[in-house]
Scaffold this motif. Sequence first.
Motif, PDB file in Angstrom:
ATOM      1  N   TYR A   1       1.033 120.767 -34.073  1.00  0.00           N
ATOM      2  CA  TYR A   1       1.942 119.626 -34.206  1.00  0.00           C
ATOM      3  C   TYR A   1       3.266 120.069 -34.809  1.00  0.00           C
ATOM      4  O   TYR A   1       4.340 119.666 -34.347  1.00  0.00           O
ATOM      5  N   SER A   2       3.194 120.911 -35.823  1.00  0.00           N
ATOM      6  CA  SER A   2       4.411 121.423 -36.463  1.00  0.00           C
ATOM      7  C   SER A   2       5.248 122.221 -35.465  1.00  0.00           C
ATOM      8  O   SER A   2       6.467 122.055 -35.375  1.00  0.00           O
ATOM      9  N   ASP A   3       4.602 123.081 -34.700  1.00  0.00           N
ATOM     10  CA  ASP A   3       5.309 123.881 -33.685  1.00  0.00           C
ATOM     11  C   ASP A   3       5.946 122.984 -32.628  1.00  0.00           C
ATOM     12  O   ASP A   3       7.088 123.209 -32.210  1.00  0.00           O
ATOM     13  N   LEU A   4       5.205 121.972 -32.188  1.00  0.00           N
ATOM     14  CA  LEU A   4       5.737 121.055 -31.184  1.00  0.00           C
ATOM     15  C   LEU A   4       6.920 120.250 -31.722  1.00  0.00           C
ATOM     16  O   LEU A   4       7.899 120.012 -31.015  1.00  0.00           O
ATOM     17  N   THR A   5       6.831 119.843 -32.990  1.00  0.00           N
ATOM     18  CA  THR A   5       7.930 119.107 -33.611  1.00  0.00           C
ATOM     19  C   THR A   5       9.173 119.975 -33.678  1.00  0.00           C
ATOM     20  O   THR A   5      10.274 119.534 -33.346  1.00  0.00           O
ATOM     21  N   LEU A   6       9.002 121.228 -34.097  1.00  0.00           N
ATOM     22  CA  LEU A   6      10.125 122.160 -34.180  1.00  0.00           C
ATOM     23  C   LEU A   6      10.727 122.395 -32.792  1.00  0.00           C
ATOM     24  O   LEU A   6      11.955 122.386 -32.636  1.00  0.00           O
ATOM     25  N   ALA A   7       9.883 122.585 -31.799  1.00  0.00           N
ATOM     26  CA  ALA A   7      10.380 122.800 -30.433  1.00  0.00           C
ATOM     27  C   ALA A   7      11.125 121.567 -29.931  1.00  0.00           C
ATOM     28  O   ALA A   7      12.176 121.686 -29.288  1.00  0.00           O
ATOM     29  N   THR A   8      10.619 120.384 -30.245  1.00  0.00           N
ATOM     30  CA  THR A   8      11.279 119.144 -29.844  1.00  0.00           C
ATOM     31  C   THR A   8      12.652 119.026 -30.503  1.00  0.00           C
ATOM     32  O   THR A   8      13.624 118.620 -29.855  1.00  0.00           O
ATOM     33  N   GLN A   9      12.723 119.398 -31.783  1.00  0.00           N
ATOM     34  CA  GLN A   9      14.011 119.367 -32.481  1.00  0.00           C
ATOM     35  C   GLN A   9      14.991 120.345 -31.841  1.00  0.00           C
ATOM     36  O   GLN A   9      16.167 120.024 -31.647  1.00  0.00           O
ATOM     37  N   ARG A  10      14.509 121.524 -31.509  1.00  0.00           N
ATOM     38  CA  ARG A  10      15.383 122.514 -30.875  1.00  0.00           C
ATOM     39  C   ARG A  10      15.873 122.015 -29.520  1.00  0.00           C
ATOM     40  O   ARG A  10      17.029 122.197 -29.167  1.00  0.00           O
ATOM     41  N   ILE A  11      14.984 121.402 -28.773  1.00  0.00           N
ATOM     42  CA  ILE A  11      15.376 120.853 -27.468  1.00  0.00           C
ATOM     43  C   ILE A  11      16.412 119.756 -27.677  1.00  0.00           C
ATOM     44  O   ILE A  11      17.403 119.676 -26.950  1.00  0.00           O
ATOM     45  N   GLY A  12      16.192 118.917 -28.692  1.00  0.00           N
ATOM     46  CA  GLY A  12      17.157 117.857 -29.000  1.00  0.00           C
ATOM     47  C   GLY A  12      18.505 118.435 -29.382  1.00  0.00           C
ATOM     48  O   GLY A  12      19.555 117.956 -28.938  1.00  0.00           O
ATOM     49  N   ASP A  13      18.503 119.483 -30.207  1.00  0.00           N
ATOM     50  CA  ASP A  13      19.754 120.141 -30.590  1.00  0.00           C
ATOM     51  C   ASP A  13      20.438 120.730 -29.370  1.00  0.00           C
ATOM     52  O   ASP A  13      21.658 120.617 -29.214  1.00  0.00           O
ATOM     53  N   GLY A  14      19.657 121.355 -28.511  1.00  0.00           N
ATOM     54  CA  GLY A  14      20.211 121.927 -27.285  1.00  0.00           C
ATOM     55  C   GLY A  14      20.782 120.841 -26.383  1.00  0.00           C
ATOM     56  O   GLY A  14      21.843 121.006 -25.783  1.00  0.00           O
ATOM     57  N   THR A  15      20.083 119.723 -26.319  1.00  0.00           N
ATOM     58  CA  THR A  15      20.555 118.601 -25.511  1.00  0.00           C
ATOM     59  C   THR A  15      21.870 118.067 -26.077  1.00  0.00           C
ATOM     60  O   THR A  15      22.801 117.784 -25.321  1.00  0.00           O
ATOM     61  N   ASN A  16      21.944 117.948 -27.397  1.00  0.00           N
ATOM     62  CA  ASN A  16      23.182 117.470 -28.024  1.00  0.00           C
ATOM     63  C   ASN A  16      24.326 118.433 -27.739  1.00  0.00           C
ATOM     64  O   ASN A  16      25.446 118.001 -27.456  1.00  0.00           O
ATOM     65  N   SER A  17      24.064 119.716 -27.823  1.00  0.00           N
ATOM     66  CA  SER A  17      25.095 120.710 -27.526  1.00  0.00           C
ATOM     67  C   SER A  17      25.543 120.604 -26.079  1.00  0.00           C
ATOM     68  O   SER A  17      26.740 120.676 -25.781  1.00  0.00           O
ATOM     69  N   LEU A  18      24.590 120.447 -25.172  1.00  0.00           N
ATOM     70  CA  LEU A  18      24.929 120.305 -23.760  1.00  0.00           C
ATOM     71  C   LEU A  18      25.747 119.039 -23.513  1.00  0.00           C
ATOM     72  O   LEU A  18      26.703 119.048 -22.733  1.00  0.00           O
ATOM     73  N   GLU A  19      25.380 117.951 -24.174  1.00  0.00           N
ATOM     74  CA  GLU A  19      26.124 116.712 -24.014  1.00  0.00           C
ATOM     75  C   GLU A  19      27.562 116.887 -24.501  1.00  0.00           C
ATOM     76  O   GLU A  19      28.503 116.391 -23.879  1.00  0.00           O
ATOM     77  N   LEU A  20      27.749 117.604 -25.600  1.00  0.00           N
ATOM     78  CA  LEU A  20      29.081 117.877 -26.124  1.00  0.00           C
ATOM     79  C   LEU A  20      29.890 118.697 -25.125  1.00  0.00           C
ATOM     80  O   LEU A  20      31.055 118.382 -24.840  1.00  0.00           O
ATOM     81  N   VAL A  21      29.286 119.734 -24.558  1.00  0.00           N
ATOM     82  CA  VAL A  21      29.971 120.566 -23.567  1.00  0.00           C
ATOM     83  C   VAL A  21      30.334 119.730 -22.346  1.00  0.00           C
ATOM     84  O   VAL A  21      31.448 119.838 -21.808  1.00  0.00           O
ATOM     85  N   VAL A  22      29.418 118.870 -21.894  1.00  0.00           N
ATOM     86  CA  VAL A  22      29.679 118.022 -20.732  1.00  0.00           C
ATOM     87  C   VAL A  22      30.854 117.086 -21.027  1.00  0.00           C
ATOM     88  O   VAL A  22      31.753 116.916 -20.190  1.00  0.00           O
ATOM     89  N   ARG A  23      30.876 116.478 -22.216  1.00  0.00           N
ATOM     90  CA  ARG A  23      31.984 115.585 -22.579  1.00  0.00           C
ATOM     91  C   ARG A  23      33.308 116.343 -22.601  1.00  0.00           C
ATOM     92  O   ARG A  23      34.332 115.840 -22.122  1.00  0.00           O
TER      93      ARG A  23
END
Length: 164
Positions: free
Chosen positions: A100-122
Amino acid sequence: DDLLSGANDWRNIQDVVRQTFKALHDVVRSQGDKIRRLEQQIASGARAADLDTMRVSMANKPTFAELEKCVDARMEESGLFSVRKQLSAKADKADLKELYSDLTLATQRIGDGTNSLELVVRQQEAEIEALKRELRKLAAHREAEEEHSARLATTKWVDDSLSF
C-alpha cells in the motif's frame, strides 16, 4: 456439539475437516470401548475361542495409518490441500502495508508527473496562442503592404498615363 456446529475453537475450520475429525473421533472412541471390554473379558478369564474371535475382529478393523490415508484422500477430494497451499502463499499484513505504501508513493509520483505535464501543456498552448497572434499581425501587415503596393502601382500608372 461445538465440533459439528462450528462453534468456539471450531468456527474457522471447514465443514469437511470437522466432519472427518468427528468420524475419526467416533471410530477411535468405539475402538477404545471395544478394547476396554476385551480387557475386562480377559481379566475375567475369557476363553481361547473368544480370544481368536477378538483377534479376527481386530484384524478387520482399519489401522491408524489406513485411517490417516482415508482422511488425506478426503482432504484431497475436497480441495483442502490446495486451500492450505493458497493460505500459506497469501501475503501477511506487513506485506500488504508495504505494498500500500509503495502504491501510494507511485500514485503521488504519477500525480506529480501529471501536474508537470499539465504545466508544460499550458506553456505550449500559451506559446501557440502567441504565435497565432504574431501570424495574424504579419498577415495584417502583409495585406497592408499589398494594398500600399497596389495604390503605389495605381498612382504610378495614373502618373505615367498623364505624362504622355
